[in-house]
Design an enzyme around this catalytic site. Structure first.
Site, mmCIF file in Angstrom:
data_model
loop_
_atom_site.group_PDB
_atom_site.id
_atom_site.type_symbol
_atom_site.label_atom_id
_atom_site.label_comp_id
_atom_site.label_asym_id
_atom_site.label_seq_id
_atom_site.Cartn_x
_atom_site.Cartn_y
_atom_site.Cartn_z
ATOM 1 N N ALA A 145 -11.061 2.076 9.344
ATOM 2 C CA ALA A 145 -10.253 1.146 10.129
ATOM 3 C C ALA A 145 -10.491 -0.302 9.715
ATOM 4 O O ALA A 145 -11.592 -0.669 9.306
ATOM 5 C CB ALA A 145 -10.563 1.322 11.611
ATOM 6 N N HIS A 157 3.264 -12.047 -3.435
ATOM 7 C CA HIS A 157 4.015 -13.268 -3.717
ATOM 8 C C HIS A 157 3.531 -13.884 -5.022
ATOM 9 O O HIS A 157 2.340 -13.880 -5.314
ATOM 10 C CB HIS A 157 3.858 -14.274 -2.576
ATOM 11 C CG HIS A 157 4.411 -13.785 -1.286
ATOM 12 N ND1 HIS A 157 5.766 -13.676 -1.058
ATOM 13 C CD2 HIS A 157 3.811 -13.340 -0.169
ATOM 14 C CE1 HIS A 157 5.966 -13.204 0.153
ATOM 15 N NE2 HIS A 157 4.791 -12.978 0.720
#
Length: 170
Positions: free
Chosen positions: A141, A94
């Site tokens: 992870a 953004h």
């Protein structure tokens, strides 16, 4: 397209997305008809969501609940790439530079994401815009990748940092 046509199209997309793993080829065909370039030898598990441009090579797979936001810049995944469940890959961010207008009204900043051949992306990883993950790398992870990862690296953390080389030279 009218409201009824849009509703039917949305229902069909949801139906395709929720089919079991055995129906991966239907998801691949669906996305290829909607602007993606996914190899017939690739696999998309149930509930994988793709927006924008995605290219994916043979032998690669995206597990359940993956979210790919290629938009105009694109996400480019090589061959034999394993992407675990709940991975988010976005080729945009953004706009935040201007303070005179709300961030929600600023244009997105896009840059392509490249994931080279033989990469393993573990569960719950987020990959940001403009990143290149080198061949043979492993991403641990729960990591957030916001910069390039050299080939044959093992990277983990928030933000992800190289912790080891698979070649034994780091």
């Amino acid at each position: 397209m009218g409201k009824v046509g849009l509703a039917l199209q949305s229902l069909f997309r949801e139906f395709i997305l929720l089919l079991p793993d055995e129906f991966s080829k239907f998801r691949v065909r669906y996305y290829n008809r909607h602007g993606c370039r996914i190899s017939r030898g690739a696999s998309l598990s149930p509930n994988v969501r793709v927006r924008g441009l995605l290219e994916m090579g043979a032998g690669s797979s995206i597990a359940q609940n993956g979210s790919i936001g290629g938009w105009g810049a694109g996400v480019f995944i090589g061959e034999n790439v394993m992407i675990a469940p709940n991975v988010v890959i976005v080729a945009f961010d953004h706009g935040t530079a201007r303070t005179d207008i709300p961030m929600a009204q600023q244009e997105n900043i896009e840059a392509p994401v490249h994931i080279e051949d033989d990469v393993w992306i573990s569960a719950n990883v987020t990959i940001g815009k403009g990143v290149r993950i080198g061949k043979g790398s492993i991403i641990g992870a729960n990591s957030y990748v916001n910069r390039d990862i050299a080939p044959y690296s093992i990277a983990a953390g928030v933000p992800a940092k190289v912790i080891k080389s698979r070649r034994g030279d780091a």
